[in-house]
Every structure is written in structure tokens, then in C-alpha cells.
Design a protein around this motif. Structure first.
Motif, PDB file in Angstrom:
ATOM      1  N   ARG A  15      13.555   3.332 -23.299  1.00 39.67           N
ATOM      2  CA  ARG A  15      12.127   3.340 -22.986  1.00 39.67           C
ATOM      3  C   ARG A  15      11.683   2.002 -22.388  1.00 39.67           C
ATOM      4  NH1 ARG A  15       9.468   6.785 -28.007  1.00 39.67           N
ATOM      5  NH2 ARG A  15      10.514   8.764 -27.513  1.00 39.67           N
ATOM      6  N   ASP A  16      10.940   1.183 -23.159  1.00 44.91           N
ATOM      7  CA  ASP A  16      10.378  -0.048 -22.604  1.00 44.91           C
ATOM      8  C   ASP A  16      11.283  -1.261 -22.770  1.00 44.91           C
ATOM      9  OD1 ASP A  16       8.082   1.324 -21.883  1.00 44.91           O
ATOM     10  OD2 ASP A  16       7.135   0.977 -23.834  1.00 44.91           O
ATOM     11  N   GLU A  26      16.591   0.318 -19.207  1.00 42.75           N
ATOM     12  CA  GLU A  26      15.650   1.419 -19.057  1.00 42.75           C
ATOM     13  C   GLU A  26      14.220   0.891 -18.969  1.00 42.75           C
ATOM     14  OE1 GLU A  26      15.898   4.806 -21.523  1.00 42.75           O
ATOM     15  OE2 GLU A  26      18.090   4.921 -21.507  1.00 42.75           O
ATOM     16  N   ARG A  57      11.576   1.389 -15.796  1.00 41.32           N
ATOM     17  CA  ARG A  57      10.208   1.892 -15.949  1.00 41.32           C
ATOM     18  C   ARG A  57       9.206   0.912 -15.345  1.00 41.32           C
ATOM     19  NH1 ARG A  57       7.980   4.393 -21.533  1.00 41.32           N
ATOM     20  NH2 ARG A  57       9.537   5.936 -20.872  1.00 41.32           N
ATOM     21  N   HIS A  70       6.539   1.676 -12.285  1.00 42.61           N
ATOM     22  CA  HIS A  70       5.111   1.415 -12.432  1.00 42.61           C
ATOM     23  C   HIS A  70       4.607   0.485 -11.325  1.00 42.61           C
ATOM     24  CE1 HIS A  70       5.199   2.495 -16.995  1.00 42.61           C
ATOM     25  NE2 HIS A  70       5.232   3.562 -16.183  1.00 42.61           N
ATOM     26  N   ARG A  89      12.530  10.100 -10.409  1.00 40.42           N
ATOM     27  CA  ARG A  89      12.417  10.071 -11.866  1.00 40.42           C
ATOM     28  C   ARG A  89      13.050  11.286 -12.516  1.00 40.42           C
ATOM     29  NH1 ARG A  89       9.004   6.745 -14.403  1.00 40.42           N
ATOM     30  NH2 ARG A  89      10.513   7.155 -16.061  1.00 40.42           N
ATOM     31  N   LYS A 121      16.064  11.088 -15.221  1.00 41.59           N
ATOM     32  CA  LYS A 121      15.968  11.653 -16.560  1.00 41.59           C
ATOM     33  C   LYS A 121      17.025  12.730 -16.792  1.00 41.59           C
ATOM     34  CE  LYS A 121      11.038  10.708 -17.081  1.00 41.59           C
ATOM     35  NZ  LYS A 121      11.257   9.717 -18.143  1.00 41.59           N
TER      36      LYS A 121
END
Length: 575
Positions: free
Chosen positions: A147-148, A152, A156, A160, A178, A182
């Protein structure tokens, strides 16, 4: 016992008598040396086997920590930001403990054979390979992030940045990228890498097509960010390939192979040790039997040879007393060996909440014994009454114990009826009962408990099972014929009774020694009915109290007037 005489005639020590005494002395010294060496060797092999069981357990615990880490901890913020996790620590502790144990074993006197050393060296090598592979997976997962965080998180952030650009974009290109990203992370399929590459190419062409003199700087920054996003994705693909897209590939595959080799090497070593213990035990029993009978025969021969006149009776009695002491000492030694070979009561406390064991040989050694084995989720418990008492009965118990080990542990048979049938065939073959009138055999009650679903299976050869479920007594009768003794019954069919136990249920296995004991004011047997009623009165109490009550009741029944009639064994187990 001493007998008074008028005159003591001193013994005449001839050269032949001295030679005989020398032979007996040499045989007994040789026996002691052989017995001590064999027992020390058996203890050494059993200690090594116990250590290898611990190595195997710690290996499985390390694998469990590995799986927990991959499923849960690898995608947590704490691990990715600090690189620390309890599952990693547990895996390291178990692996390091195994390596330390193996290093100690390799330098110890326990490893006295080259094949053992080779197997242990193989286990140690694979353990090191597993540790290095596990640490590499930990490093790669921390780099990959989630995730953040990690790679990864950088991907992201790049997306953004593109989304927030003032340049007018067709976001469909970005959404397709994306989606391919994924899909790869979820399915770990390299076909999505090619789709991602094509999407990057299309997105870049789109950006170049919308460029003007006014947005040249912003467009260049977007393309640089897109290229950075692409490089991050390819790094994640490389990490996933190194870890292993499937469990049989990459580092995961190497770890599975190492764990499999470790398990196989440990199992081979344990099998070798079990064979060595069995071989040494058989040789030990055979040597004791041969030398015992030789020593006894020589002593008796010497005694009979010296019977001359009334004046020599005193010397004869002295010799007989000495012979009795030697025989008693030998039988006492045989009792210790029998108890060391046949007693496995330590398994009971690992499975059952309470237990009682009453074990009273009629003589120094017994024709009864109890036997326990624990394999995977099943526990096998047997109570056996062999033909005869004393030394003959004890030899039968050693044979029966060896046959139980062969049938249950080596062959893996756990169904009671099949165990009884296999024992019946093996005993008949060993004693050659098919074509003669020999009647050696044994009565047996045997249960197999599945500790996962509390299923109980019972089989009996002229023996029954008492099971208390709450206040209800359930009496399960065994078959009406013994193991062996084929002169009476040629065709036998043993049955397995299946029951379900619940927590708090209590089962009792016993030989006929307790009910058949003579005593009381009327000089009669205690009887099965009274034994059953006694259990009904005390079954709800804890088994320590029951054991003391059964012992005290038996002692009061016998009193000082009656000797013990038969070997007595009672085993009670509470789930």
C-alpha cells in the motif's frame, strides 16, 4: 536356611571344580559387561532419538512461523517500516536452536557411526540453507512493501502525481496501467507484465501526442514520473519472481525442498536408531537367557555332584543358598531390564488428564504388562496377560512387547482387531503352534484413541473394557479366544468396537489377576462382579484416590493369610 550338623567337612577343591568356578565367573563377568554396554548403548540411542524429535518439532514450528509471516506479518506497517516481527523472531529462535543442537551432536560421543554423522551433516546443511532463504524472503518483502510503504507506496505516489498534473490527460490509459499492476500483484501471472509494458507504451505515446510549447516542462515531468513508475513495477516483478510466483518456484521452492530433505533425513535417522535399539534389546535378552540357564545348569550340576553323605548336607545347603541368591539376583536384574523395556507410562500424562496404574507381579518378574504408543493423532494402549508366571511369563512379555512394537509402530497398524489378528499370526509362527500341542499365548485388551475427535476403538482377546460415561457403566466385551494357542481354536475372528468419549469419561483395562485373587473369610475369589461394583462406587473420584482405594481393598482382601495368586494389572485413564 541353615541346617545344624555334627561335623563340617571342608570342601575338596579339585582342579575340575576350580575350572568350573572359573568358567562361571568368566561367564558372569562377561554378562555384566555385555549388559552394561548394551544398556548404555540403548540409552544413548534413545537420547539421540529424543533430540531428533525435538529438531523435527522445531523445524515444523519454524515453518509455521514462516507461513504466518507470509500470510499476515509481511503486509503490516510495523514490519515494512522497522523490519521486525514476532514471527521472524520465533522462526530464528527455532532454526538457531536446531543448528546449535546439531553442532553439539556432531561433536558428541552419541554419534558413533559414519552414516549417522552424514545424515546429521545433511540436516545441518539444509537448515543453514533454509535460514538464508528465509532471511532473503524477509528482506525482499520489506523492500516490496504494501500500500503506502516500500516500492508499492512509491508506485502509488507516482500515480497520484500523474493524476494531480494540470496537463489534460486521458485517464483511461492510467486506469488500464493500474488494472494490469493490480492483476499481477493478485495473481502473480507474468502475462500481466506484458500487458503493463504495452500500456506504458500507449500511455507514453498519448502524452507525447498532447504536447505543446506551453506544457513542455510539465509533460517532461509527467513522462519522467511514468518511467519511474514503470521501473518500480519491474522491480516488484523481479522480487516476486525471486520469491517464487508459485510455492514450488524461487526461494519458496528452495525452502520447501530444504524442509523436505530435513524431515526425510530425520525420519531415516530415527528409523535407523529404532532398528539399532531393537537389535541391541533382542541380543541383550537372548544373552541374558542363555547365560542365565548356563550358569544355573552349572551350579545345579556342581550341587548334585557334591551330594555324598549326610555330613555334606550342610555344604549342599550352603551351595543351594548361594545358588538361590545368584538366581534371585539374576531375576531381580531381569526385572529391572523388563521394566526398562516394557514400561511406557510417560506417554499417558501427555494425553490423559488423570491415570492410574496398578502393577503387581506375583513373582519378581511378571507375565503381565501394559503398553503405550503415541503416533500422530492416535494413542494405542494395551494391557496384556501372558501365559505363565515368573521367568517364563516374563520372556513371553518381552516377546509380546517386541511384537506390539513391530505391528503398531513399524507396520503402522492401529485398528485393534487387525492388531490382535497380526499378533495371533506372528506368535503362532514364532512358537510354531500350527502342528503341535503347545498352548502358549496371551489375553489382551487394547484400545486406540483418536485425540482429535475422541473416537475410541477397542478389541479384546478374552478381555473386556469398562467405560464410565457420567454415572453410566458401559461394559464392552472382547472376543472369547486368546492370542496364540492354536491347538484349541484354528480359525479366529477378532472384532473392533467403536465408541465416542467425552471429557471426563474414564476407561479401565485389566487382567484377571484382581478378580481371581483368593482371600476373605470364606477363602474364595474376589470375582469380577465385586471388582465391577467397587469401580462403580469410586469411579467419580479422582484416579489417585481410586488407585489407593483399589490397592487398600486388595490388601484387606488378602490379609496376611493369602499369598498373591496371579500377576495383577489395572490401568485406568480419564480423558
Amino acid at each position: 536356611m541353615s541346617i545344624p550338623t555334627k561335623r563340617v567337612v571342608p570342601p575338596v577343591f579339585t582342579a575340575k571344580a576350580i575350572w568350573r568356578v572359573g568358567i562361571i565367573l568368566i561367564l558372569n563377568i562377561g554378562l555384566c559387561i555385555f549388559v552394561l554396554t548394551s544398556i548404555r548403548q540403548i540409552n544413548r540411542y534413545q537420547e539421540l532419538r529424543s533430540t531428533l524429535d525435538e529438531v523435527l518439532i522445531r523445524t515444523e514450528l519454524a515453518r509455521l512461523s514462516e507461513r504466518n509471516f507470509l500470510l499476515n506479518s509481511a503486509i503490516t506497517e510495523k514490519f515494512i517500516t522497522t523490519g521486525e516481527d514476532p514471527e521472524i523472531q520465533l522462526a530464528h529462535q527455532n532454526i538457531d536452536a536446531n543448528l546449535e543442537t546439531l553442532n553439539v551432536l556432531m561433536n558428541s560421543a552419541l554419534i558413533d557411526r559414519e552414516e549417522l554423522r552424514d545424515e546429521l551433516d545433511s540436516i545441518r546443511t539444509q537448515m543453514v540453507i533454509y535460514r538464508v532463504a528465509f532471511d532473503r524472503i524477509v528482506t525482499l518483502y520489506q523492500e516490496k512493501g504494501f500500500r503506502d510503504w516500500g516500492l508499492e507506496g512509491e508506485m502509488r505516489a507516482a500515480i497520484h502525481h500523474i493524476e494531480d498534473s494540470p496537463v489534460p490527460l486521458d485517464l483511461e490509459y492510467m486506469l488500464m496501467l493500474r488494472r494490469h499492476e493490480k492483476d499481477f500483484l493478485l495473481r502473480r501471472d507474468l502475462s500481466y507484465e506484458k500487458k503493463f509494458q504495452d500500456g506504458i507504451w500507449d500511455f507514453r505515446k498519448h502524452l507525447e501526442g498532447i504536447g505543446t510549447s506551453n506544457n513542455r516542462s510539465e509533460l517532461k515531468q509527467l513522462i519522467d514520473t511514468l518511467l519511474h513508475y514503470e521501473s518500480l513495477f519491474y522491480r516488484i516483478v523481479a522480487i516476486e519472481e525471486e520469491i517464487g510466483l508459485q510455492n514450488s518456484e524461487g526461494i519458496k521452492g528452495r525452502m520447501n525442498i530444504s524442509a523436505g530433505i530435513i524431515a526425510q533425513s530425520v525420519e531415516r535417522t530415527i528409523f535407523f536408531l529404532d532398528r539399532r535399539v531393537k537389535s541391541v534389546t533382542q541380543n541383550l535378552v537372548l544373552a541374558i537367557a542363555i547365560l542365565f540357564f548356563i550358569s544355573t545348569a552349572l551350579l545345579i550340576y556342581r550341587t548334585l555332584k557334591n551330594l555324598r553323605q549326610e555330613d555334606i548336607i550342610h555344604l549342599k545347603n550352603k551351595d543351594l543358598e548361594k545358588s538361590h541368591e545368584n538366581i534371585t539376583a539374576s531375576i531381580n536384574y531381569a526385572r529391572r531390564i523388563q521394566q526398562g523395556i516394557l514400561s511406557h507410562a510417560q506417554y499417558v500424562t501427555d494425553i490423559f488428564s488423570e491415570s492410574l496404574i496398578i502393577y503387581r507381579p506375583r513373582d519378581i518378574v511378571s507375565g503381565d504388562f501394559y503398553w503405550f504408543a503415541h503416533k500422530d493423532e492416535k494413542v494405542v494402549v494395551a494391557v496384556v496377560d501372558c501365559t505363565g508366571h515368573g521367568v517364563p511369563g516374563a520372556f513371553m512379555t518381552v516377546l509380546a512387547n517386541a511384537l506390539l512394537n513391530q505391528v503398531v509402530i513399524e507396520k503402522g497398524i492401529d485398528d485393534p482387531a487387525e492388531i490382535l489378528h497380526e499378533l495371533d499370526m506372528l506368535l503362532s509362527r514364532i512358537l510354531n503352534q500350527g502342528g503341535n500341542d503347545r498352548a502358549e499365548g496371551m489375553d489382551m485388551s487394547i484400545v486406540t484413541l483418536n485425540v482429535l475427535d475422541n473416537t475410541l476403538e477397542f478389541g479384546g482377546a478374552k478381555s473386556n473394557l469398562y467405560l464410565f460415561q457420567g454415572d453410566a457403566l458401559r461394559q464392552v466385551k472382547g472376543d472369547k479366544f486368546s492370542i496364540g494357542n492354536h491347538k484349541l481354536i484354528k480359525k479366529k475372528h477378532f472384532s473392533t468396537h467403536r465408541l465416542h468419549m467425552q471429557k471426563g469419561d474414564t476407561l479401565y483395562l485389566f487382567t484377571d489377576g484382581y478378580p481371581d485373587q483368593f482371600g476373605g473369610e470364606e477363602s474364595r475369589k474376589f470375582l469380577v462382579k465385586n471388582f465391577r461394583n467397587l469401580l462403580c462406587d469410586i469411579h467419580w473420584r479422582d484416579l489417585a484416590f481410586q488407585e489407593k482405594t483399589l490397592e487398600d481393598r486388595l490388601d484387606r482382601w488378602m490379609g496376611k493369610k493369602y499369598a498373591q495368586t496371579d500377576d495383577i494389572t489395572v490401568v485406568g485413564l480419564r480423558l
